[in-house]
Design an enzyme around this catalytic site. Structure first.
Site, PDB file in Angstrom:
ATOM      1  N   ASP A  47       0.859  -1.185   0.000  1.00 21.16           N
ATOM      2  CA  ASP A  47       0.000   0.000   0.000  1.00 21.16           C
ATOM      3  C   ASP A  47       0.892   1.232   0.000  1.00 21.16           C
ATOM      4  OD1 ASP A  47      -3.243   0.392   0.892  1.00 21.16           O
ATOM      5  OD2 ASP A  47      -1.950   2.156   1.094  1.00 21.16           O
ATOM      6  N   ARG A  89     -19.986   3.595 -10.076  1.00 25.78           N
ATOM      7  CA  ARG A  89     -18.621   3.076 -10.257  1.00 25.78           C
ATOM      8  C   ARG A  89     -17.904   3.837 -11.376  1.00 25.78           C
ATOM      9  NH1 ARG A  89     -22.029  -1.212  -9.290  1.00 25.78           N
ATOM     10  NH2 ARG A  89     -21.513  -2.546  -7.533  1.00 25.78           N
ATOM     11  N   ASP A  94     -21.742  -9.955  -8.691  1.00 20.80           N
ATOM     12  CA  ASP A  94     -23.125  -9.714  -9.119  1.00 20.80           C
ATOM     13  C   ASP A  94     -23.843 -11.055  -9.363  1.00 20.80           C
ATOM     14  OD1 ASP A  94     -22.525  -6.601 -10.308  1.00 20.80           O
ATOM     15  OD2 ASP A  94     -20.907  -8.064 -10.344  1.00 20.80           O
ATOM     16  N   ARG A 123     -24.706 -12.546  -6.101  1.00 22.87           N
ATOM     17  CA  ARG A 123     -25.883 -11.861  -5.516  1.00 22.87           C
ATOM     18  C   ARG A 123     -27.166 -12.325  -6.201  1.00 22.87           C
ATOM     19  NH1 ARG A 123     -22.621  -6.119  -5.411  1.00 22.87           N
ATOM     20  NH2 ARG A 123     -22.055  -6.185  -3.210  1.00 22.87           N
ATOM     21  N   HIS A 143     -19.699  -4.742 -14.658  1.00 24.70           N
ATOM     22  CA  HIS A 143     -19.943  -4.815 -13.216  1.00 24.70           C
ATOM     23  C   HIS A 143     -20.410  -3.418 -12.831  1.00 24.70           C
ATOM     24  CE1 HIS A 143     -19.476  -5.125  -8.921  1.00 24.70           C
ATOM     25  NE2 HIS A 143     -18.441  -4.314  -8.890  1.00 24.70           N
TER      26      HIS A 143
HETATM   27  N1  LIG Z   1     -14.775  -5.445  -8.134  1.00 21.86           N
HETATM   28  C1  LIG Z   1     -15.655  -5.445  -7.148  1.00 21.86           C
HETATM   29  O1  LIG Z   1     -16.636  -6.193  -7.164  1.00 21.86           O
HETATM   30  C2  LIG Z   1     -15.428  -4.494  -5.987  1.00 21.86           C
HETATM   31  C3  LIG Z   1     -16.146  -4.633  -4.779  1.00 21.86           C
HETATM   32  C4  LIG Z   1     -15.871  -3.722  -3.753  1.00 21.86           C
HETATM   33  C5  LIG Z   1     -14.954  -2.701  -3.949  1.00 21.86           C
HETATM   34  N2  LIG Z   1     -14.310  -2.606  -5.152  1.00 21.86           N
HETATM   35  C6  LIG Z   1     -13.344  -1.529  -5.426  1.00 21.86           C
HETATM   36  O2  LIG Z   1     -12.096  -1.823  -4.801  1.00 21.86           O
HETATM   37  C7  LIG Z   1     -11.373  -0.601  -4.629  1.00 21.86           C
HETATM   38  C8  LIG Z   1     -10.844  -0.516  -3.190  1.00 21.86           C
HETATM   39  O3  LIG Z   1     -11.940  -0.372  -2.308  1.00 21.86           O
HETATM   40  P1  LIG Z   1     -11.677  -0.265  -0.735  1.00 21.86           P
HETATM   41  O4  LIG Z   1     -13.015  -0.208  -0.095  1.00 21.86           O
HETATM   42  O5  LIG Z   1     -10.696  -1.305  -0.318  1.00 21.86           O
HETATM   43  O6  LIG Z   1     -10.963   1.177  -0.645  1.00 21.86           O
HETATM   44  P2  LIG Z   1     -10.077   1.733   0.572  1.00 21.86           P
HETATM   45  O7  LIG Z   1     -10.089   3.221   0.435  1.00 21.86           O
HETATM   46  O8  LIG Z   1     -10.511   1.099   1.836  1.00 21.86           O
HETATM   47  O9  LIG Z   1      -8.604   1.189   0.223  1.00 21.86           O
HETATM   48  C9  LIG Z   1      -7.909   1.574  -0.902  1.00 21.86           C
HETATM   49  C10 LIG Z   1      -6.420   1.479  -0.569  1.00 21.86           C
HETATM   50  O10 LIG Z   1      -5.681   1.728  -1.764  1.00 21.86           O
HETATM   51  C11 LIG Z   1      -4.489   2.386  -1.385  1.00 21.86           C
HETATM   52  N3  LIG Z   1      -3.890   3.041  -2.559  1.00 21.86           N
HETATM   53  C12 LIG Z   1      -4.369   4.072  -3.280  1.00 21.86           C
HETATM   54  N4  LIG Z   1      -3.509   4.368  -4.283  1.00 21.86           N
HETATM   55  C13 LIG Z   1      -2.479   3.506  -4.190  1.00 21.86           C
HETATM   56  C14 LIG Z   1      -1.295   3.296  -4.932  1.00 21.86           C
HETATM   57  N5  LIG Z   1      -0.995   4.063  -5.981  1.00 21.86           N
HETATM   58  N6  LIG Z   1      -0.463   2.301  -4.565  1.00 21.86           N
HETATM   59  C15 LIG Z   1      -0.748   1.526  -3.497  1.00 21.86           C
HETATM   60  N7  LIG Z   1      -1.858   1.664  -2.745  1.00 21.86           N
HETATM   61  C16 LIG Z   1      -2.713   2.638  -3.092  1.00 21.86           C
HETATM   62  C17 LIG Z   1      -4.956   3.362  -0.314  1.00 21.86           C
HETATM   63  O11 LIG Z   1      -3.867   3.818   0.494  1.00 21.86           O
HETATM   64  C18 LIG Z   1      -5.948   2.519   0.466  1.00 21.86           C
HETATM   65  O12 LIG Z   1      -5.336   1.834   1.569  1.00 21.86           O
HETATM   66  C19 LIG Z   1     -12.360   0.530  -5.011  1.00 21.86           C
HETATM   67  O13 LIG Z   1     -12.107   0.967  -6.317  1.00 21.86           O
HETATM   68  C20 LIG Z   1     -13.721  -0.157  -4.920  1.00 21.86           C
HETATM   69  O14 LIG Z   1     -14.690   0.472  -5.711  1.00 21.86           O
HETATM   70  C21 LIG Z   1     -14.518  -3.476  -6.151  1.00 21.86           C
END
Ligand SMILES: NC(=O)c1ccc[n+]([C@@H]2O[C@H](COP(=O)([O-])OP(=O)(O)OC[C@H]3O[C@@H](n4cnc5c(N)ncnc54)[C@H](O)[C@@H]3O)[C@@H](O)[C@H]2O)c1
Length: 321
Positions: free
Chosen positions: A40, A93, A153, A156, A180
């Site tokens: 991170d 999204r 999805d 769900r 998605h």
């Molecule tokens: N695909 C899916 O079905 C699905 C489901 C839920 C969430 N998501 C997506 O997953 C992503 C993360 O969600 P979250 O709730 O964990 O967010 P969050 O804010 O809790 O965590 C994101 C993390 O990414 C880190 N980060 C940002 N830029 C970075 C970089 N350049 N290098 C390294 N780390 C970096 C941040 O420091 C943070 O810790 C979002 O885009 C969310 O929409 C996708």
């Protein structure tokens, strides 16, 4: 480029937020990985999560869990990208495309430089656009870059159908395809339970559902994340469990059919874009995309979904060179 050989059970996770940390935990409980690297930009956060996870070692599997920089994805069989902003309440999204596109732009060349042979799994939203961008930036073959797509999805959808027809979700075969997100497409023409269509099952079991009820069931599937985000700010348990299932199919070379986001070319008029179709997943990533037969309305909806993804891609295309 790194020459470190790929270890089949080393998994790197970039982003130690809700999704990344929950994925690390679920993966540790699964026993699938021998090594998990949590990366991170907020190094303290990654280190804190790693300490917490390692304190559970007596009760979980004995994977080595450590924090690192992006260079630590060298040798990983799979690098999972979960870095980036999540949706705020009410936000779509696709609204995240510029912000998260910049993160994918920064990360992917670094990942490939350190690990040219590993797979990349993208969970960051909007996941279809981010996966397509990751593939283009990576120079890898399309099967090596996989978006989590509609695995969540579809789960769900199956859960809600199962509740409606009072059976186990594992006994329901049903798919959401396309984006998605808001334009996703339920494949009603292919829903089966024990090989029976819903109409046949309704007649045989008395668990009938009318058109309006089924449409409401799909709406609650499509909009599920909005409700959860309004209630608790983010969704992460189900997607983390879904990614573990995807990683299991890869690590164990299972040839499991999962609806992931992958490069689509020549399917009902959809070309050169990532979206979800049922795909055979194994050690090399996407082994095959299954071109299921759709009704005319489903094919039309899929083209609409592809057009939404493409329009979002075109907003960031100029920044991806
Ligand atoms: N695909 C899916 O079905 C699905 C489901 C839920 C969430 N998501 C997506 O997953 C992503 C993360 O969600 P979250 O709730 O964990 O967010 P969050 O804010 O809790 O965590 C994101 C993390 O990414 C880190 N980060 C940002 N830029 C970075 C970089 N350049 N290098 C390294 N780390 C970096 C941040 O420091 C943070 O810790 C979002 O885009 C969310 O929409 C996708």
């Amino acid at each position: 480029m790194s020459s470190e050989p790929v270890s089949p059970t080393r998994i790197a996770i970039i982003g130690a937020g809700h999704v990344g940390a929950t994925l690390a935990y679920a993966l540790l409980l699964s026993g699938l990985a021998s090594e998990i690297v949590l990366i991170d930009q907020n190094r303290a956060r990654a280190e804190g999560e790693v300490d917490d996870l390692n304190d559970g070692v007596l009760f979980t599997s004995t994977a080595r869990v450590r924090a690192g920089g992006v260079e630590e994805c060298a040798g990983a069989a799979v690098t999972v990208i979960t870095a980036g902003a999540g949706q705020h309440p009410g936000q779509k999204r696709l609204d995240l495309v510029e912000q998260n596109g910049a993160i994918v732009r920064e990360l992917v060349p670094e990942i490939v430089r350190r690990n040219p042979a590993g797979l990349i799994v993208v969970a960051t939203n909007p996941v279809d656009v981010m996966s397509y961008a990751a593939w283009r930036l990576s120079g890898l073959k399309p099967p090596q870059v996989i978006g989590t797509g509609t695995i969540l999805d579809s789960a769900r959808f199956r859960r809600r159908l199962a509740a409606r027809f009072d059976v186990d979700p594992h006994s329901v075969h049903a798919l959401i395809i396309g984006e998605h997100g808001d334009s996703e497409v339920p494949v009603w023409s292919r829903v089966t339970i024990a090989g029976m269509t819903l109409g046949e099952l309704g007649a045989a079991s008395g668990h009938d559902a009318d058109e309006q009820q089924l449409q409401e069931l799909f709406r609650s599937t499509r909009d599920a994340a909005y409700g959860i985000i309004a209630q608790k700010g983010a969704t992460y348990y189900a997607i983390a469990a879904g990614i573990v299932r995807l990683l299991e199919a890869i690590i164990r070379d299972q040839k499991t059919v999962l609806p992931v986001s992958t490069l689509i070319d020549g399917y009902y008029g959809v070309d050169d874009i990532y979206l979800s179709l049922p795909s055979v997943i194994g050690r090399s990533g996407v082994h095959q995309v299954l071109h299921l037969t759709l009704s005319d309305a489903e094919a039309e909806a899929l083209r609409g979904s592809a057009a939404s993804i493409r329009a979002a891609w075109e907003r960031i295309e100029g920044t991806m060179r």
